[in-house]
Design a protein around this motif. Structure first.
Motif, short mmCIF file in Angstrom:
data_model
loop_
_atom_site.label_atom_id
_atom_site.label_comp_id
_atom_site.label_asym_id
_atom_site.label_seq_id
_atom_site.Cartn_x
_atom_site.Cartn_y
_atom_site.Cartn_z
N LEU A 36 34.47 38.99 42.62
CA LEU A 36 35.83 38.47 42.67
C LEU A 36 36.26 38.10 44.07
O LEU A 36 37.30 37.50 44.26
CB LEU A 36 36.81 39.53 42.12
CG LEU A 36 36.62 39.90 40.68
CD1 LEU A 36 37.60 41.00 40.28
CD2 LEU A 36 36.85 38.68 39.80
N THR A 40 39.51 35.78 45.21
CA THR A 40 40.63 36.56 45.73
C THR A 40 40.97 36.15 47.15
O THR A 40 42.14 36.00 47.50
CB THR A 40 40.31 38.06 45.67
OG1 THR A 40 39.71 38.35 44.42
CG2 THR A 40 41.56 38.88 45.84
N ILE A 44 44.56 34.64 48.14
CA ILE A 44 45.45 35.37 49.04
C ILE A 44 45.75 34.54 50.27
O ILE A 44 46.90 34.41 50.69
CB ILE A 44 44.85 36.74 49.43
CG1 ILE A 44 44.86 37.66 48.22
CG2 ILE A 44 45.68 37.37 50.55
CD1 ILE A 44 44.41 39.06 48.53
N ALA B 113 33.62 34.76 39.87
CA ALA B 113 34.73 35.57 39.37
C ALA B 113 34.78 35.58 37.86
O ALA B 113 35.02 36.61 37.23
CB ALA B 113 36.04 35.02 39.94
N TYR B 128 44.93 41.00 36.76
CA TYR B 128 44.26 40.03 37.63
C TYR B 128 44.25 38.66 36.98
O TYR B 128 44.55 37.65 37.62
CB TYR B 128 42.84 40.51 37.92
CG TYR B 128 42.14 39.73 39.01
CD1 TYR B 128 41.26 38.70 38.69
CD2 TYR B 128 42.35 40.02 40.35
CE1 TYR B 128 40.62 37.98 39.68
CE2 TYR B 128 41.72 39.31 41.35
CZ TYR B 128 40.85 38.30 41.01
OH TYR B 128 40.21 37.59 42.00
N TRP B 131 47.56 37.11 37.16
CA TRP B 131 47.85 36.65 38.50
C TRP B 131 47.22 35.28 38.76
O TRP B 131 47.85 34.36 39.28
CB TRP B 131 47.33 37.66 39.53
CG TRP B 131 47.52 37.23 40.94
CD1 TRP B 131 48.67 36.79 41.51
CD2 TRP B 131 46.53 37.19 41.95
NE1 TRP B 131 48.46 36.47 42.84
CE2 TRP B 131 47.14 36.72 43.13
CE3 TRP B 131 45.17 37.51 42.00
CZ2 TRP B 131 46.46 36.56 44.33
CZ3 TRP B 131 44.49 37.35 43.21
CH2 TRP B 131 45.14 36.87 44.35
#
Lengths: 312, 296, 506
Positions: A36, A40, A44, B113, B128, B131
């Protein structure tokens, strides 16, 4: 054979290790973290951080003369309640979204049913139908801007010639019709999207209920309303959600075709935010409006997901 | 359902008519790219075919002929407007580089992912996912100014790399959700069988599962390409000398003159690559457009 | 791999056929297309015929040859110190910039300094410049600043005269500051007694009329606002059937162009935008009269006016749709272009007089100058945050020196900033009906020298003139609000503007 054995050996060792919670474990491919991580990181860095910055900006009041911003958390957020144009923009945004969705959905269903045939040539027709999707929206906006020009546009002049519209009211320059001009561009571009989804839905429908209904003597229209629509409801809900989210955030067509005009007749929330950014340079206030858009969108879609039970 | 011949004919005619209506703007647009200005702005009649076709629009846009020099030659620079140069070859190249670059990054990040989200159960998994989905909701206008400042300080402003990053941001939610649905289609039993043999996750992923979803990867890649190719707002503000196609076209208009000939020429050329790609992945398109929720 | 054009065509066609009949894989097809060149654009061109690259050496070498020797020497020696520097300039696509962009390679060949000109629509120039100064990013070394923004950006620019005096080794010889038209320097570049930049272009309102149409109906050239209205109505009555309108307006809702038309209307009827006490004056008797005059004109203008900016207005003139226009002098050379339908038919005239008389300077606020010739001039400003300030300064001097500015006028026919350019023999030689004509320049010069107006100078003006004012005007003119009442609209604007001025503590 030998390869399998090799994998087995390293794999066995790995399996032993992965049962422990440790840093090494977290970095191994057994743990979600490394998988991930790239997503991520990008989200972010380029997603969350700018949003937080925008939020931080919205809590400041900007002085146009000195260009400095002072911390004043209420200023902008109270201002939007008193700003007529914001309420107008909210109205226009919801109006635009709902009208477009309804039109695109109905047209999409109809055209999907029309083109859903395995006969010769229909494949070509379906492929052509996807063409509008790949035109950059900014270009689509320009295409329609030219075609709807009050003096020289081919669409306008056709309407005048047919007596359906008066040359005294250019479509994009008249408060009552400008919204429809922009909707035309949106509908043209995104109805194919709905068509594709509906076609997939139609093809996935089981044949038995229809055969049963035909035996019972139901005609095509009855079958459509009593069978097709209910079975497609889940797909319809999904399509409405996805398209609705994009419609709510629409920007390109408005910017290119009317810039929110005439007056504020086509000013959506994003268009208004853009105007404040680029003409008045009031970044904090513009950020506030943009965040308002996001909040409204999230609330609306959450409600929608809950009511229609859309799943991902 | 059997249909009579008349009904079938009616259906055929309607189908062709409807598709024809949708194709009309594109045809008109293409036609405009060959018209001289007087044919585009004729006050007495709409000009369909009654004009002398000119190649000058394509020459300027794609072959480097200089419109500004033309204008200076003809003695009036009013109405030249728009771009610092109309030559759009570099633009096309830049757009392709950015689109391909961001597609590669997006697919790489998204596929990884998605595999984890599909196969692994961990706390916060649903959160998650939510999100990631919510990132799709953000209107680009909300992050324009922060991103410009951020890029400036990172030295990414007006760089191809910067654009690639920002397009990756835009497409990653789509890629993750879409690929997850493809992975969900591959039965977990396969993974488990390979694990019994002692393979690590990564090995399973690379050698077993990934080869089974190449169609999905292709579809994701194409959609990412198209969305990057057509992105306008962020590309506009994050670049000065680099221009992607939509931005370039926008500079042809709304200043001292709208050069509709060039706009239509470049616009028409812009459509071609994306359309080719879309044709290639027709079948996977539906799943892509619904973020993985709907399979065809 | 090199291709002859014909071979390329065949290659592409064969590949497409092969792919269609599945003789080659998709991958192979794409690979071949990549080999064939920049995608399909090359293909379509190959089908259509040969295109020779366009060359015009004449213009370029002319510009250089005419520079005086001491200036050429200066550029080579002093400018050459900054060889390799890259400077960036953002601008709207007005004629001087367009020409500058074409001949900038001569500057580079003399100094080795590279110049990147970013030409974007005017709103984007404002947006990008604003962002740049907000963060003091220094993305741009030179700004193109519309006169309505000068107050906003004054703190971000370096005073060029001061710089010229304080750095004599970087000062171009023979620059001749006095040569600049004084009204332009005063009206465009000065703010609070500081010079913010060098005047660069001066689109200014003049009257333009179709001589043939006026003569046909025996109408005299209007000299004031009432005569203009009468003439416009008369022509429209007579020529309606031919699709010709009395006048054309740039009344696009929410656009600066509408604000320009409106200001001229207000001034021409004895009104002003601000009062000395800094309140909005557009809603007083004269202001409302001016707006009502404008509303009346809309009835004899193409309806597309409310969606047109200056470029749409120019289209109307060039397509032969309108007969009388008071607008930017920059339109004029384009009307005489070779392929223009109206070549030689338009004539320039002095801007309309005001029967009501102009409001006095002592009765207006924020340095506003009500007059008969609205101008939208701009200046070139040197950024205080520039990372290459010296190199940019050298370029700025080159771009604004006598010879180059005259060259620009010759190339585009627009009004120059310098007295010497107006008087130059070459410029006078073009004062006939021809592309790039300069036959309107006498009128333009008279307007600049005698009746040039100026919008208010205050930091909020950039926003007010491009957002609040034209948006409310747009609502009025397109029937979205105010029920056609000019007074109601102006009252609403007054409320907004006054509130903003108060908030900014001006």
């Amino acid at each position: 054979m030998a390869e399998r054995a090799q994998i087995a050996m390293t794999g066995a060792a790995g399996a032993r290790r992965s049962s422990r919670v440790s840093l090494r474990h977290m970095l191994s491919s057994e743990h979600p973290l490394p998988w991930l991580f790239p997503v991520t990181a990008v989200l972010i860095a380029f997603g969350v951080y700018p949003l937080l910055y925008a939020l931080w900006l919205s809590l400041h009041k900007r002085n146009p003369v000195t260009r400095l911003s002072v911390f004043d958390p209420d200023w902008n957020w109270l201002k939007i309640f008193g700003d007529e144009r914001v309420w107008g923009a909210i109205g226009h945004t919801y109006l635009y979204t709902s009208v477009a969705i309804v039109i695109e959905l109905m047209l999409g269903l109809a055209i999907a049913a029309l083109l859903d045939s395995d006969r010769k040539g229909y494949g070509v027709l379906r492929a052509l139908m996807t063409l509008p999707l790949v035109v950059p929206p900014a270009v689509t906006g320009m295409m329609f801007l030219l075609m709807l020009d009050g003096s020289f546009g081919v669409l306008s002049r056709t309407l005048y010639a047919l007596g359906l519209w008066s040359p005294a009211y250019p479509i994009l320059a008249t408060a009552n019709s400008a919204m429809f001009g922009i909707l035309l561009a949106d509908v043209w571009q995104w109805t194919p999207f709905m068509v594709l989804i509906m076609m997939a839905g139609l093809r996935a429908l089981p044949k038995e209920p229809f055969e049963a209904a035909a035996i019972d003597g139901a005609n095509a229209v009855q079958a459509f309303f009593k069978l097709t629509l209910p079975m497609l409801s889940r797909i319809i809900a999904l399509a409405v959600l996805i398209r609705g989210v994009d419609l709510f955030r629409v920007y390109d067509y408005i910017k290119v075709m009317t810039e929110g005009g005439p007056g504020t007749a086509t000013e959506t929330l994003t268009a208004y935010a853009g105007t404040i950014y680029f003409k008045n340079a009031d970044f904090p206030y513009a950020s506030t409006i943009a965040l308002l858009t996001l909040i409204l969108l999230m609330v609306t879609s959450t409600i929608f997901i809950k009511i229609f039970k859309v799943k991902f | 359902m059997k249909q009579s011949l008349a009904l079938r004919l009616l259906r055929d005619v309607t189908a062709v008519l409807v598709v024809g209506i949708f194709m009309f703007p594109l045809l008109w647009w293409g036609l405009t790219s060959f018209k001289p200005t007087s044919a585009i702005f004729n006050k007495d009649e709409v000009v369909f075919f009654d004009f002398e076709p000119t190649l000058v629009n394509y020459q300027v846009v794609l072959m480097g002929k200089s419109r500004a020099e033309l204008a200076i030659q003809s003695g009036s620079t009013f109405g030249v407007g728009g771009a610092s140069s109309y030559d759009s070859r570099q633009t096309i190249i830049d757009s392709i580089v950015v689109a391909i670059g961001s597609t590669i990054l997006t697919v790489f990040a998204g596929v990884s992912a998605a595999y984890a989200l599909s196969r692994m159960r961990f706390r916060g998994r649903q959160a998650y996912l939510n999100w990631i989905l919510s990132q799709r909701f953000v209107p680009p206008i909300a992050i324009i100014v922060p991103v410009v400042f951020m890029f400036h300080y990172m030295g990414l402003r007006d760089t191809l790399l910067g654009l690639i990053f920002i397009h990756t941001l835009i497409n990653v939610p789509l890629a993750v959700l879409l690929m997850k649905s493809f992975f969900d289609d591959v039965p977990v039993e396969i993974d488990e069988a390979a694990m019994l043999d002692g393979a690590t996750r990564f090995q399973i992923f690379r050698k077993v599962v990934l080869p089974m979803v190449t169609g999905g990867v292709a579809a994701t890649a194409v959609l990412c390409f198209v969305f990057s190719w057509t992105e306008f707002l962020l590309s506009l503000f994050l670049t000065n000398s680099i221009r992607t196609l939509p931005v370039k076209i926008s500079t042809f208009v709304t200043s001292t003159g709208s050069e509709w000939g060039f706009i239509s020429a470049l616009g028409t050329s812009a459509i071609v690559p994306s359309f080719i790609f879309i044709l290639l992945v027709q079948k996977q398109l539906v799943r892509g457009l619904t973020l993985g929720s709907l399979k065809e | 791999m090199g291709f002859k054009k014909h071979d390329k065509q065949t290659f592409i066609a064969d590949s497409a056929a092969a792919f269609a009949s599945r003789r080659i894989t998709k991958r192979e097809f794409l690979r071949r297309m990549g080999l064939a060149g920049v995608g399909f654009s090359a293909f379509s061109l190959g089908m259509l015929g040969n295109a020779r690259p366009f060359r015009n050496p004449g213009l370029i070498s002319r510009a250089n040859a005419a520079l005086p020797d001491d200036q050429t020497k200066f550029l080579k020696e002093v400018g050459g110190q900054f060889k390799g520097a890259k400077i960036r300039y953002t601008s709207e696509a007005t004629p001087p910039t367009v020409v500058l962009n074409q001949i900038k390679s001569e500057f580079t060949s003399l100094t080795g300094i590279e110049v990147e000109v970013e030409i974007v629509p005017l709103e984007q120039v404002l947006a990008k410049a604003t962002q740049d100064v907000q963060g003091q990013l220094g993305t741009y070394d030179l700004y193109y600043l519309d006169q309505s923004w000068v107050a906003t950006f004054a703190p971000d620019c370096v005073d060029p005269v001061e710089l010229y005096k304080s750095k004599p080794d970087l000062a171009m010889p023979g620059f001749d500051w006095d040569d600049f038209s004084e009204p332009l320097v005063e009206g465009l570049a000065k703010y609070n007694d500081k010079l913010v930049g060098i005047p660069f272009d001066i689109p200014i309102f003049v009257l333009m009329y179709r001589q043939d149409l006026l003569e046909k109906h025996g109408i005299a050239v209007p000299t004031n606002y009432e005569e203009f209205t009468k003439a416009a109505h008369a022509i429209h009555e007579a020529e309606k059937a031919n699709g010709i309108f009395g006048t054309g307006l740039q009344a696009k809702s929410g656009h600066y162009s509408l604000e320009c038309d409106w200001t001229q209307a207000v001034w021409g009827h004895g009104g002003s935008i601000f009062r000395p006490d800094k309140t909005f004056a557009g809603n007083d008797e004269q202001g409302v009269k001016g707006l009502e005059w404008y509303q009346d004109l809309l009835t004899v203008a193409p309806p597309q006016s409310t969606a047109s900016t200056w470029d749409g207005q120019f289209q109307m003139m060039q397509a032969g749709q309108v007969a009388l226009v008071q607008s930017w002098d920059e339109f004029f050379p384009g009307l005489d272009a070779d392929d223009s339908k109206v070549k030689g038919l338009w004539q320039p005239a002095k801007p309309l007089q005001s029967a009501a008389g102009l409001r006095k300077m002592s009765d207006v606020g924020f340095g506003e100058i009500p007059n008969l010739g609205h101008q939208g001039g701009s200046i070139m400003g040197l950024s205080a945050y520039s990372k290459n300030q010296e190199a940019a300064w050298i370029f700025m001097q080159w771009a604004c020196c006598k010879e180059i500015m005259t060259q620009c006028t010759l190339a585009g026919g627009f009004a120059p900033m310098r007295e010497s350019s107006f008087a130059d023999e070459r410029v006078k030689a073009k004062a006939k009906v021809m592309p790039g004509t300069t036959r309107h320049l006498d009128i333009v010069k008279w307007t600049i020298d005698n009746v040039m107006a100026s919008e208010p100078d205050m930091p909020l003006w950039a926003g007010l003139s491009t957002n609040e004012i034209p948006t409310e005007l747009g609502k009025l003119l397109t029937g979205q609000d105010y029920g056609g009442s000019a007074k109601a609209c102006m009252d609403a604007v007054a409320k907004m503007v006054d509130a903003k001025v108060k908030e900014a503590e001006l």
